[in-house]
Design a protein around this motif. Structure first.
Motif, PDB file in Angstrom:
ATOM      1  N   ALA A 194      41.834  48.047  41.044  1.00  0.00           N
ATOM      2  CA  ALA A 194      42.642  46.829  41.086  1.00  0.00           C
ATOM      3  C   ALA A 194      42.721  46.159  39.728  1.00  0.00           C
ATOM      4  O   ALA A 194      43.741  45.549  39.395  1.00  0.00           O
ATOM      5  N   ILE A 195      41.678  46.257  38.923  1.00  0.00           N
ATOM      6  CA  ILE A 195      41.696  45.606  37.607  1.00  0.00           C
ATOM      7  C   ILE A 195      42.733  46.271  36.705  1.00  0.00           C
ATOM      8  O   ILE A 195      43.388  45.611  35.911  1.00  0.00           O
ATOM      9  N   ARG A 196      42.884  47.565  36.837  1.00  0.00           N
ATOM     10  CA  ARG A 196      43.898  48.265  36.031  1.00  0.00           C
ATOM     11  C   ARG A 196      45.298  48.018  36.564  1.00  0.00           C
ATOM     12  O   ARG A 196      46.240  47.844  35.799  1.00  0.00           O
ATOM     13  N   GLN A 197      45.420  47.999  37.857  1.00  0.00           N
ATOM     14  CA  GLN A 197      46.742  47.884  38.474  1.00  0.00           C
ATOM     15  C   GLN A 197      47.235  46.444  38.566  1.00  0.00           C
ATOM     16  O   GLN A 197      48.434  46.199  38.514  1.00  0.00           O
ATOM     17  N   ASN A 198      46.325  45.491  38.721  1.00  0.00           N
ATOM     18  CA  ASN A 198      46.711  44.099  38.972  1.00  0.00           C
ATOM     19  C   ASN A 198      45.925  43.124  38.104  1.00  0.00           C
ATOM     20  O   ASN A 198      45.415  42.113  38.593  1.00  0.00           O
ATOM     21  N   TYR A 199      45.826  43.410  36.814  1.00  0.00           N
ATOM     22  CA  TYR A 199      45.027  42.576  35.924  1.00  0.00           C
ATOM     23  C   TYR A 199      45.434  41.100  36.018  1.00  0.00           C
ATOM     24  O   TYR A 199      44.585  40.224  36.183  1.00  0.00           O
ATOM     25  N   ASN A 200      46.730  40.828  35.886  1.00  0.00           N
ATOM     26  CA  ASN A 200      47.194  39.425  35.895  1.00  0.00           C
ATOM     27  C   ASN A 200      46.865  38.731  37.206  1.00  0.00           C
ATOM     28  O   ASN A 200      46.474  37.563  37.214  1.00  0.00           O
ATOM     29  N   GLU A 201      47.011  39.441  38.313  1.00  0.00           N
ATOM     30  CA  GLU A 201      46.705  38.858  39.620  1.00  0.00           C
ATOM     31  C   GLU A 201      45.208  38.519  39.722  1.00  0.00           C
ATOM     32  O   GLU A 201      44.835  37.437  40.177  1.00  0.00           O
ATOM     33  N   ILE A 202      44.371  39.424  39.265  1.00  0.00           N
ATOM     34  CA  ILE A 202      42.930  39.188  39.320  1.00  0.00           C
ATOM     35  C   ILE A 202      42.542  38.061  38.366  1.00  0.00           C
ATOM     36  O   ILE A 202      41.735  37.181  38.705  1.00  0.00           O
ATOM     37  N   ALA A 203      43.117  38.040  37.171  1.00  0.00           N
ATOM     38  CA  ALA A 203      42.826  36.973  36.208  1.00  0.00           C
ATOM     39  C   ALA A 203      43.239  35.620  36.780  1.00  0.00           C
ATOM     40  O   ALA A 203      42.484  34.635  36.670  1.00  0.00           O
ATOM     41  N   ASP A 204      44.413  35.551  37.389  1.00  0.00           N
ATOM     42  CA  ASP A 204      44.876  34.297  38.000  1.00  0.00           C
ATOM     43  C   ASP A 204      43.950  33.863  39.131  1.00  0.00           C
ATOM     44  O   ASP A 204      43.617  32.679  39.255  1.00  0.00           O
ATOM     45  N   LEU A 205      43.516  34.825  39.942  1.00  0.00           N
ATOM     46  CA  LEU A 205      42.622  34.515  41.055  1.00  0.00           C
ATOM     47  C   LEU A 205      41.285  33.976  40.543  1.00  0.00           C
ATOM     48  O   LEU A 205      40.743  33.013  41.087  1.00  0.00           O
ATOM     49  N   CYS A 206      40.780  34.557  39.467  1.00  0.00           N
ATOM     50  CA  CYS A 206      39.530  34.069  38.861  1.00  0.00           C
ATOM     51  C   CYS A 206      39.682  32.624  38.418  1.00  0.00           C
ATOM     52  O   CYS A 206      38.805  31.785  38.656  1.00  0.00           O
ATOM     53  N   ARG A 207      40.787  32.326  37.751  1.00  0.00           N
ATOM     54  CA  ARG A 207      41.009  30.961  37.254  1.00  0.00           C
ATOM     55  C   ARG A 207      41.217  29.968  38.385  1.00  0.00           C
ATOM     56  O   ARG A 207      40.730  28.849  38.338  1.00  0.00           O
ATOM     57  N   GLU A 208      41.986  30.373  39.414  1.00  0.00           N
ATOM     58  CA  GLU A 208      42.298  29.469  40.527  1.00  0.00           C
ATOM     59  C   GLU A 208      41.061  29.135  41.355  1.00  0.00           C
ATOM     60  O   GLU A 208      40.877  27.993  41.763  1.00  0.00           O
TER      61      GLU A 208
END
Length: 95
Positions: free
Chosen positions: A8-22
């Motif tokens: 998931a980190i390779r495929q959805n980096y931006n989504e995971i980064a946003d989720l971490c921040r939110e």
């Protein structure tokens, strides 16, 4: 608790980064179904590191106190702080 496969980190980096921040929570990444890595945003990481450092300092002070180290009353600390402020103000004054 957010758990994602490591892909998931390779495929959805931006989504995971946003989720971490939110959420300000870490995301646990798995590899072959087993825990592998933890990912969090830098602000959350820094906040946790500061909290850990503070806890270490408080534990150290408490251990010293239990071994009999001298402590200070609120009045003594207030007096020391006022003296330090006066001293600092005096050193900073123009001659």
């Amino acid at each position: 608790m957010n758990i994602r496969p490591s892909a998931a980190i390779r495929q959805n980096y931006n989504e995971i980064a946003d989720l971490c921040r939110e959420t300000a929570e870490p995301i646990f990444l798995t590899k072959n179904g087993e825990g592998d890595l933890v990912v969090m945003d830098i602000e959350t990481y820094n906040r946790r590191e500061k909290m850990l450092k503070l806890r270490e300092e408080l534990l150290s002070v408490e251990e010293d106190r239990m071994r009999g180290s001298k402590g200070y009353s609120v009045d003594e600390v207030t007096s020391m702080m006022r003296s330090a402020i006066k001293e600092a103000a005096g050193h900073g004054a123009a001659k």
